[in-house]
Design a protein around this motif. Structure first.
Motif, PDB file in Angstrom:
ATOM      1  N   PHE A 240     -18.951   0.810  42.999  1.00  0.00           N
ATOM      2  CA  PHE A 240     -19.117   1.253  41.615  1.00  0.00           C
ATOM      3  C   PHE A 240     -19.155   2.780  41.551  1.00  0.00           C
ATOM      4  N   ASN A 241     -19.839   3.411  42.487  1.00  0.00           N
ATOM      5  CA  ASN A 241     -19.953   4.872  42.499  1.00  0.00           C
ATOM      6  C   ASN A 241     -18.628   5.577  42.748  1.00  0.00           C
ATOM      7  N   ASP A 242     -17.636   4.846  43.271  1.00  0.00           N
ATOM      8  CA  ASP A 242     -16.298   5.411  43.481  1.00  0.00           C
ATOM      9  C   ASP A 242     -15.409   5.289  42.245  1.00  0.00           C
ATOM     10  N   LEU A 243     -15.904   4.624  41.206  1.00  0.00           N
ATOM     11  CA  LEU A 243     -15.116   4.437  39.983  1.00  0.00           C
ATOM     12  C   LEU A 243     -15.144   5.695  39.121  1.00  0.00           C
ATOM     13  N   SER A 244     -14.424   5.646  38.015  1.00  0.00           N
ATOM     14  CA  SER A 244     -14.267   6.806  37.136  1.00  0.00           C
ATOM     15  C   SER A 244     -15.578   7.224  36.481  1.00  0.00           C
TER      16      SER A 244
ATOM     17  N   THR B 290     -13.210   1.501  27.647  1.00  0.00           N
ATOM     18  CA  THR B 290     -14.617   1.278  27.305  1.00  0.00           C
ATOM     19  C   THR B 290     -14.867   0.001  26.509  1.00  0.00           C
ATOM     20  N   ASP B 291     -13.913  -0.444  25.698  1.00  0.00           N
ATOM     21  CA  ASP B 291     -14.161  -1.671  24.924  1.00  0.00           C
ATOM     22  C   ASP B 291     -14.176  -2.922  25.806  1.00  0.00           C
ATOM     23  N   LYS B 292     -13.682  -2.835  27.031  1.00  0.00           N
ATOM     24  CA  LYS B 292     -13.722  -3.950  27.979  1.00  0.00           C
ATOM     25  C   LYS B 292     -14.947  -3.878  28.894  1.00  0.00           C
ATOM     26  N   LEU B 293     -15.571  -2.715  28.956  1.00  0.00           N
ATOM     27  CA  LEU B 293     -16.656  -2.499  29.909  1.00  0.00           C
ATOM     28  C   LEU B 293     -17.998  -3.006  29.400  1.00  0.00           C
ATOM     29  N   PRO B 294     -18.829  -3.491  30.315  1.00  0.00           N
ATOM     30  CA  PRO B 294     -20.178  -3.880  29.914  1.00  0.00           C
ATOM     31  C   PRO B 294     -21.050  -2.645  29.687  1.00  0.00           C
ATOM     32  N   ASP B 295     -22.026  -2.800  28.805  1.00  0.00           N
ATOM     33  CA  ASP B 295     -23.004  -1.732  28.603  1.00  0.00           C
ATOM     34  C   ASP B 295     -24.046  -1.757  29.721  1.00  0.00           C
ATOM     35  N   PHE B 296     -24.313  -2.975  30.204  1.00  0.00           N
ATOM     36  CA  PHE B 296     -25.255  -3.181  31.311  1.00  0.00           C
ATOM     37  C   PHE B 296     -24.653  -4.121  32.333  1.00  0.00           C
ATOM     38  N   ILE B 297     -25.010  -3.897  33.589  1.00  0.00           N
ATOM     39  CA  ILE B 297     -24.714  -4.845  34.651  1.00  0.00           C
ATOM     40  C   ILE B 297     -26.052  -5.249  35.261  1.00  0.00           C
ATOM     41  N   PHE B 298     -26.308  -6.550  35.283  1.00  0.00           N
ATOM     42  CA  PHE B 298     -27.463  -7.086  36.001  1.00  0.00           C
ATOM     43  C   PHE B 298     -26.923  -7.596  37.330  1.00  0.00           C
ATOM     44  N   LEU B 299     -27.403  -6.993  38.413  1.00  0.00           N
ATOM     45  CA  LEU B 299     -26.808  -7.164  39.739  1.00  0.00           C
ATOM     46  C   LEU B 299     -27.811  -7.740  40.730  1.00  0.00           C
ATOM     47  N   ASP B 300     -27.401  -8.801  41.415  1.00  0.00           N
ATOM     48  CA  ASP B 300     -28.207  -9.379  42.485  1.00  0.00           C
ATOM     49  C   ASP B 300     -27.982  -8.567  43.761  1.00  0.00           C
TER      50      ASP B 300
ATOM     51  N   PHE C 239     -10.519  -2.141  34.624  1.00  0.00           N
ATOM     52  CA  PHE C 239     -10.798  -1.678  33.265  1.00  0.00           C
ATOM     53  C   PHE C 239     -11.734  -0.468  33.220  1.00  0.00           C
ATOM     54  N   GLN C 240     -11.851   0.270  34.314  1.00  0.00           N
ATOM     55  CA  GLN C 240     -12.825   1.355  34.392  1.00  0.00           C
ATOM     56  C   GLN C 240     -12.644   2.455  33.349  1.00  0.00           C
ATOM     57  N   ASN C 241     -11.481   2.567  32.758  1.00  0.00           N
ATOM     58  CA  ASN C 241     -11.247   3.596  31.740  1.00  0.00           C
ATOM     59  C   ASN C 241     -11.049   3.010  30.344  1.00  0.00           C
TER      60      ASN C 241
ATOM     61  N   ASN D  90     -19.884 -14.910  39.527  1.00  0.00           N
ATOM     62  CA  ASN D  90     -20.580 -15.458  40.683  1.00  0.00           C
ATOM     63  C   ASN D  90     -20.062 -14.852  41.981  1.00  0.00           C
ATOM     64  N   SER D  91     -19.139 -13.912  41.864  1.00  0.00           N
ATOM     65  CA  SER D  91     -18.573 -13.204  43.011  1.00  0.00           C
ATOM     66  C   SER D  91     -18.622 -11.706  42.738  1.00  0.00           C
ATOM     67  N   SER D  92     -19.267 -10.987  43.634  1.00  0.00           N
ATOM     68  CA  SER D  92     -19.320  -9.530  43.471  1.00  0.00           C
ATOM     69  C   SER D  92     -17.933  -8.921  43.653  1.00  0.00           C
ATOM     70  N   THR D  93     -17.106  -9.548  44.466  1.00  0.00           N
ATOM     71  CA  THR D  93     -15.740  -9.064  44.677  1.00  0.00           C
ATOM     72  C   THR D  93     -14.940  -9.142  43.378  1.00  0.00           C
ATOM     73  N   THR D  94     -15.007 -10.273  42.703  1.00  0.00           N
ATOM     74  CA  THR D  94     -14.292 -10.445  41.439  1.00  0.00           C
ATOM     75  C   THR D  94     -14.827  -9.492  40.376  1.00  0.00           C
ATOM     76  N   ALA D  95     -16.136  -9.307  40.352  1.00  0.00           N
ATOM     77  CA  ALA D  95     -16.743  -8.405  39.368  1.00  0.00           C
ATOM     78  C   ALA D  95     -16.278  -6.962  39.576  1.00  0.00           C
ATOM     79  N   ILE D  96     -16.270  -6.500  40.817  1.00  0.00           N
ATOM     80  CA  ILE D  96     -15.860  -5.108  41.067  1.00  0.00           C
ATOM     81  C   ILE D  96     -14.364  -4.942  40.796  1.00  0.00           C
TER      82      ILE D  96
END
Length: 133
Positions: free
Chosen positions: A79-83, A54-64, A50-52, A38-44
């Motif tokens: 997000f574009n600044d991530l790995s 893959t087993d922790k990463l979502p396959d999709f992000i649905f973003l408001d 966990f950007q590197n 419920n917080s974009s800050t917490t999500a990012i």
């Protein structure tokens, strides 16, 4: 159902919208792990940590789009600044109730980002998940 979709992240400050999206996803495939933020800050922050991994990463992000502190476009900038690992692993779909053409066009500038109106439908999700095969 498509078994390549294992994990989905929903980033939306509206708890009711998160709930509805989660229920629709689970109606299609209850084995999908859904992470609600419920917080974009917490999500990012989660994605940065966990950007590197893959087993922790979502396959999709649905973003408001409309969220306090970091809106959907600010989230995309971060997000574009991530790995490259996360950018190649995770697809993003903006979900919004907006009818503002400026926001819709801005959302569609990045061809790798999809756009859909809320509430998401079974048909939209099935089509989206089938495209990932």
């Amino acid at each position: 159902m498509n078994k390549t979709i294992k994990k989905i992240m929903i980033v939306d400050d509206n708890e009711f919208d998160c709930y509805i999206t989660s229920k629709i996803i689970n109606n299609i495939d209850e084995s999908i792990d859904i992470m609600e933020f419920n917080s974009s800050t917490t999500a990012i922050q989660f994605l940065e940590e966990f950007q590197n991994t893959t087993d922790k990463l979502p396959d999709f992000i649905f973003l408001d789009i409309y969220m306090p502190v970091i809106d959907g476009f600010g989230f995309l900038d971060r997000f574009n600044d991530l790995s490259d690992v996360i950018k190649s692993h995770t697809k993003i779909c903006i979900l919004s109730t907006t009818v503002d053409d400026l926001y819709i066009q801005k959302a569609k500038i990045n061809s790798s980002v999809m756009f859909a109106s809320k509430p998401v439908t079974n048909e939209f999700l099935e089509d989206l998940f089938n495209k990932t095969n």
